[in-house]
Motif scaffolding. Sequence first.
Motif, mmCIF file in Angstrom:
data_model
loop_
_atom_site.group_PDB
_atom_site.id
_atom_site.type_symbol
_atom_site.label_atom_id
_atom_site.label_comp_id
_atom_site.label_asym_id
_atom_site.label_seq_id
_atom_site.Cartn_x
_atom_site.Cartn_y
_atom_site.Cartn_z
ATOM 1 N N GLY A 170 0.823 -1.206 0.000
ATOM 2 C CA GLY A 170 0.000 0.000 0.000
ATOM 3 C C GLY A 170 0.853 1.249 0.000
ATOM 4 O O GLY A 170 1.702 1.440 -0.876
ATOM 5 N N ASP A 171 0.666 2.107 1.017
ATOM 6 C CA ASP A 171 1.453 3.333 1.144
ATOM 7 C C ASP A 171 2.438 3.262 2.302
ATOM 8 O O ASP A 171 2.914 4.283 2.789
ATOM 9 C CB ASP A 171 0.531 4.541 1.328
ATOM 10 C CG ASP A 171 -0.189 4.926 0.044
ATOM 11 O OD1 ASP A 171 -0.024 4.216 -0.978
ATOM 12 O OD2 ASP A 171 -0.923 5.923 0.045
ATOM 13 N N ALA A 172 2.751 2.038 2.752
ATOM 14 C CA ALA A 172 3.799 1.902 3.761
ATOM 15 C C ALA A 172 5.144 2.356 3.197
ATOM 16 O O ALA A 172 6.020 2.807 3.933
ATOM 17 C CB ALA A 172 3.890 0.458 4.244
ATOM 18 N N LEU A 173 5.287 2.223 1.882
ATOM 19 C CA LEU A 173 6.400 2.815 1.151
ATOM 20 C C LEU A 173 5.943 3.026 -0.277
ATOM 21 O O LEU A 173 4.901 2.507 -0.695
ATOM 22 C CB LEU A 173 7.658 1.942 1.218
ATOM 23 C CG LEU A 173 7.626 0.539 0.580
ATOM 24 C CD1 LEU A 173 7.978 0.569 -0.912
ATOM 25 C CD2 LEU A 173 8.596 -0.377 1.293
ATOM 26 N N THR A 174 6.664 3.815 -1.009
ATOM 27 C CA THR A 174 6.318 4.075 -2.399
ATOM 28 C C THR A 174 7.558 3.936 -3.253
ATOM 29 O O THR A 174 8.681 4.113 -2.758
ATOM 30 C CB THR A 174 5.713 5.484 -2.568
ATOM 31 O OG1 THR A 174 5.361 5.697 -3.931
ATOM 32 C CG2 THR A 174 6.686 6.560 -2.147
ATOM 33 N N THR A 175 7.397 3.599 -4.519
ATOM 34 C CA THR A 175 8.528 3.619 -5.442
ATOM 35 C C THR A 175 8.367 4.713 -6.500
ATOM 36 O O THR A 175 9.185 4.825 -7.399
ATOM 37 C CB THR A 175 8.716 2.257 -6.136
ATOM 38 O OG1 THR A 175 7.524 1.924 -6.860
ATOM 39 C CG2 THR A 175 9.035 1.164 -5.118
ATOM 40 N N ARG A 176 7.304 5.496 -6.360
ATOM 41 C CA ARG A 176 7.136 6.689 -7.188
ATOM 42 C C ARG A 176 6.352 7.701 -6.379
ATOM 43 O O ARG A 176 5.174 7.496 -6.082
ATOM 44 C CB ARG A 176 6.391 6.404 -8.500
ATOM 45 C CG ARG A 176 6.273 7.644 -9.399
ATOM 46 C CD ARG A 176 5.399 7.365 -10.611
ATOM 47 N NE ARG A 176 5.419 8.465 -11.551
ATOM 48 C CZ ARG A 176 4.684 9.575 -11.435
ATOM 49 N NH1 ARG A 176 3.856 9.706 -10.395
ATOM 50 N NH2 ARG A 176 4.756 10.529 -12.323
ATOM 51 N N HIS A 177 7.017 8.783 -6.031
ATOM 52 C CA HIS A 177 6.364 9.842 -5.265
ATOM 53 C C HIS A 177 5.428 10.597 -6.210
ATOM 54 O O HIS A 177 5.878 11.204 -7.193
ATOM 55 C CB HIS A 177 7.428 10.776 -4.688
ATOM 56 C CG HIS A 177 6.948 11.704 -3.631
ATOM 57 N ND1 HIS A 177 6.042 12.716 -3.889
ATOM 58 C CD2 HIS A 177 7.237 11.774 -2.304
ATOM 59 C CE1 HIS A 177 5.814 13.388 -2.767
ATOM 60 N NE2 HIS A 177 6.512 12.833 -1.794
ATOM 61 N N VAL A 178 4.131 10.558 -5.932
ATOM 62 C CA VAL A 178 3.166 11.093 -6.897
ATOM 63 C C VAL A 178 3.238 12.608 -7.027
ATOM 64 O O VAL A 178 2.736 13.169 -8.007
ATOM 65 C CB VAL A 178 1.722 10.666 -6.549
ATOM 66 C CG1 VAL A 178 1.573 9.158 -6.649
ATOM 67 C CG2 VAL A 178 1.313 11.169 -5.169
#
Length: 237
Positions: A170-178
């Motif tokens: 989910g959003d626990a981490l991201t690989t693309r900052h929106v």
Amino acid sequence: MRLAPSIHRIGNDIVASYLIVTSEGITLVDAGLPGMYADLGRELGSLGRTLDDIRGVVLTHGDSDHVGFAERLRREHDVPVFVHAADAERARGGDKPKNPVGPMRLGPLLRFAAFGLRKGMRPRWLTEVREVTDGDTLDLPGRPLIVGMPGHSPGSIAVYSDAVRAVFVGDALTTRHVLTGRTGPGPAPFTDDPAEALASLDRLAGLDADWVLPGHGAAFHGSPSKAAEAVRAATRG
């Protein structure tokens, strides 16, 4: 989009949901934005499956860009929707903190907004959920295990499936900052408690998986511990 024989993604690097595909049926992790319902139908069609093959939806948290079409599936196809007890009210449209937006760049922001306009940013909030808690193993395809990851929201979770060797974060981490377009593992924007979210990454270290699958950004093909360390490195700058 096929990532592995039993893992498919709908959406894109801006907003994504995932299918765990087994012979017993399908588990959907997150429900993206409302307009992604049509994308789901197309993906199922490519697999020779239908909406009736979905046995459950597991939400990684209760934000609008993850709740998306979940209520439509629940109402029209009697698909149960699971969410952590601490985010149940959030998934019903309850209040959430007004978090600081943080840095942004115009191009990525406009792409995020355009995708939201095309797919719809206002979900039909859930009216009925099945509450889960940390450590639960659900009787769904892939035998998903609930891993509590508080920080982004109080009831944020990761969904771990040993059967498909993947953890859906989910959003626990991201690989693309929106909002900035930054790629690679990093912290998600709009997080309730950034320090708690960072501490929760320790929960990923013991999971044996080949895929870390975020709600925003490309799939991370590697161990959860490596993904977590990359997030910590990004926060150190």
